[in-house]
Write an enzyme that holds these catalytic residues in place. Structure first.
Site, short mmCIF file in Angstrom:
data_model
loop_
_atom_site.label_atom_id
_atom_site.label_comp_id
_atom_site.label_asym_id
_atom_site.label_seq_id
_atom_site.Cartn_x
_atom_site.Cartn_y
_atom_site.Cartn_z
N PHE A 166 -6.21 3.29 13.91
CA PHE A 166 -6.43 4.22 12.80
C PHE A 166 -7.34 3.54 11.79
O PHE A 166 -7.27 2.32 11.60
CB PHE A 166 -5.11 4.60 12.13
CG PHE A 166 -4.46 5.82 12.72
CD1 PHE A 166 -4.43 7.02 12.03
CD2 PHE A 166 -3.87 5.77 13.97
CE1 PHE A 166 -3.83 8.15 12.57
CE2 PHE A 166 -3.27 6.89 14.53
CZ PHE A 166 -3.25 8.09 13.82
N PRO A 179 -2.82 -12.10 9.85
CA PRO A 179 -3.34 -11.93 11.21
C PRO A 179 -3.94 -10.54 11.43
O PRO A 179 -3.43 -9.55 10.91
CB PRO A 179 -2.09 -12.13 12.09
CG PRO A 179 -1.12 -12.86 11.23
CD PRO A 179 -1.39 -12.46 9.83
N ASP A 180 -5.02 -10.48 12.18
CA ASP A 180 -5.64 -9.20 12.55
C ASP A 180 -4.98 -8.75 13.85
O ASP A 180 -5.40 -9.09 14.95
CB ASP A 180 -7.15 -9.37 12.75
CG ASP A 180 -7.87 -8.04 12.90
OD1 ASP A 180 -7.23 -7.08 13.36
OD2 ASP A 180 -9.06 -7.96 12.57
N ILE A 181 -3.92 -7.96 13.71
CA ILE A 181 -3.09 -7.59 14.86
C ILE A 181 -3.87 -6.76 15.86
O ILE A 181 -3.80 -6.99 17.08
CB ILE A 181 -1.83 -6.82 14.39
CG1 ILE A 181 -1.05 -7.65 13.39
CG2 ILE A 181 -0.96 -6.47 15.59
CD1 ILE A 181 0.10 -6.90 12.73
N VAL A 182 -4.63 -5.78 15.38
CA VAL A 182 -5.35 -4.88 16.28
C VAL A 182 -6.37 -5.66 17.11
O VAL A 182 -6.48 -5.46 18.33
CB VAL A 182 -6.05 -3.76 15.49
CG1 VAL A 182 -6.83 -2.86 16.43
CG2 VAL A 182 -5.04 -2.93 14.71
N LYS A 198 -15.19 -0.51 13.70
CA LYS A 198 -13.86 -1.04 14.03
C LYS A 198 -13.53 -0.80 15.49
O LYS A 198 -12.96 -1.68 16.16
CB LYS A 198 -12.82 -0.40 13.12
CG LYS A 198 -11.40 -0.92 13.30
CD LYS A 198 -10.45 -0.29 12.29
CE LYS A 198 -9.04 -0.81 12.47
NZ LYS A 198 -8.10 -0.21 11.46
N LYS A 204 12.70 -15.60 -8.07
CA LYS A 204 11.87 -14.74 -8.89
C LYS A 204 11.18 -15.52 -10.00
O LYS A 204 11.82 -16.25 -10.75
CB LYS A 204 12.72 -13.61 -9.49
CG LYS A 204 11.90 -12.65 -10.37
CD LYS A 204 12.77 -11.61 -11.05
CE LYS A 204 11.93 -10.75 -11.99
NZ LYS A 204 12.74 -9.75 -12.70
N ASP A 217 -4.23 -6.70 4.40
CA ASP A 217 -5.33 -7.59 4.81
C ASP A 217 -5.12 -9.01 4.31
O ASP A 217 -5.57 -9.97 4.94
CB ASP A 217 -6.66 -7.05 4.28
CG ASP A 217 -7.02 -5.72 4.91
OD1 ASP A 217 -7.05 -5.64 6.14
OD2 ASP A 217 -7.27 -4.75 4.16
N ASN A 247 0.85 -1.19 0.00
CA ASN A 247 0.00 0.00 0.00
C ASN A 247 0.89 1.24 0.00
O ASN A 247 2.11 1.13 0.18
CB ASN A 247 -0.95 -0.02 1.20
CG ASN A 247 -0.21 -0.11 2.52
OD1 ASN A 247 0.46 0.83 2.93
ND2 ASN A 247 -0.30 -1.26 3.19
#
Length: 398
Positions: A324, A305-308, A338, A289, A279, A210
């Site tokens: 955030f 993994p959903d860390i938060v 969220k 490569k 995600d 991102n």
């Protein structure tokens, strides 16, 4: 208008202060300058007067009765923040012992605002026991704050500590002091921050990522450090200088960030997840490569993994967890969802579809929300200012 008084000591690093004065003036800050007699050997009052758009004062002005009130009283009462850069060993000794034998030191004693010290000297001078004793002694006065010194090649060709902080570091600290007025309300607190955009690799050169540059996370680390916190920054690739004094852990993927955050989580009082964590990741990783002809026409994905959410489940009563939510369109509704689902204490909903805001920008804007229903809108501002506003908001959490 913010008012910054800058005292320049006698050292070769005095030339760097020109950039500080010029940058502050361009930001709309009113700047006035005091030069010691030794400083005038390195840089002229005319240069500083031109850059600051104000007269630059020397001891010659101090001893002449051409001002309506004593000059040191006038300047001391005028300033919101007082900066001394470069701070020499001689001036440091005077500050530590309360001496007042020139315009600079008299103005220090006549002022009540926060004072930022940026020392600069030869490594052997800086490491002298007497200098270090004076350095520690001066901070018995809570008005004093420090930036640097750093390490590197000095003017004497020595490589070591004693190098004055860079102008960008000094300016950032000045901005913080103008906001906080010198309060260190995070003293004794351990702040854990994630930053940057994680990368999930398909092969050694291709990845899902991102546009995050980590600038918001760096601003959060800087602001927390300036407010007295012990700061640990877990960061994916970022674009910017990490402040001196911040402990860092570099990671690449979401799994690596999860591991690092969990390792430091239990010792943290405040945790801020500002990283842009992927995600999904490619379900399969090629160790070499892939040639173009071997690239899949469709990519199998797996969730990371959903860390938060994991940290929200592990959070203890004394800990505060802030997230955030980078959104387009309606930013409040998904941020509230969220906040509740991941057991956050607060969240910053920031739009990434607004001009000069969000990813890679120097500025940001947000709506801050907490679990008690508070909402505070932060209009467009610098990311450092937004970081301070977020800490102000967090300090009021129940």
């Amino acid at each position: 208008m913010a008012k910054v008084l800058i005292g320049i000591g006698g050292g070769i690093a005095a030339y760097k202060v020109c950039e500080v004065v010029s940058a502050l003036a361009k930001l709309g800050v009113e700047v006035k300058v005091i030069l010691t007699a030794a400083a005038c050997e390195f840089i002229t009052p005319l240069t500083l007067a031109t850059l600051s758009r104000n007269p630059a004062f020397t001891d010659r002005d101090f001893w002449q009765a051409k001002h309506g009130r004593p000059l040191h009283i006038e300047l001391g009462e005028w300033a919101n923040v007082f900066v001394i850069a470069p701070l020499t060993a001689n001036s440091l000794a005077k500050l530590a012992h309360g001496f007042a034998d020139n315009l600079l030191t008299n103005t220090v004693l006549a002022s009540t605002c926060p004072i930022l010290l940026a020392p600069a000297m030869n490594t052997d001078m800086w490491e002298q026991l007497t200098v270090q004793r004076n350095w520690q002694q001066v901070f018995a006065d809570p008005r004093y704050h420090s930036v640097g010194p750093g390490a590197g090649v000095l003017a004497c060709d020595r490589i070591g500590s004693g190098r004055m902080a860079e102008p960008s570091e000094i300016i950032a600290h000045i901005k913080s002091l103008l906001h906080t007025k010198g309060k260190k309300d995070l003293t004794g607190k351990r702040v854990l921050i994630s930053a940057g955009g994680t990368r999930e690799f398909l092969d050694p050169v291709r990845f899902i990522g991102n546009p995050s540059t980590g600038k918001m996370g760096l601003a959060l680390a800087t602001a927390a450090l300036h407010r007295g916190a012990s700061v640990t920054l877990v960061h994916a690739p970022i674009n910017g200088e990490i402040p001196l004094g911040v402990k860092t852990v570099g990671v690449m993927s979401a799994a690596e960030m999860q591991k690092a955050m969990l390792e430091h989580f239990s010792s943290a009082d405040l945790i801020i997840m500002s990283a842009a964590v992927a995600d999904v990741k490619p379900a399969n990783y090629a160790r070499e490569k892939l040639p173009k002809k071997a690239l899949p026409s469709s990519l199998d994905l797996a969730f990371v993994p959903d860390i938060v959410a994991e940290l929200g489940n592990l959070k203890q009563p004394h800990q505060k967890l802030v997230g955030f939510a980078a959104q387009t369109g309606d930013i409040v509704t998904p941020a509230l969802e969220k906040l509740q689902r991941k057991k956050l204490d607060a969240i910053a909903a920031n739009p990434i579809d607004k001009l000069n805001s969000g990813f890679a920008s120097e500025n940001n804007q947000a709506i801050l929300l907490d679990s008690q229903g508070r909402q505070v809108e932060i209009p467009p501002c610098s990311k450092l200012e937004m970081a301070h506003l977020l800490y102000d908001f967090v300090q009021e959490l129940g």
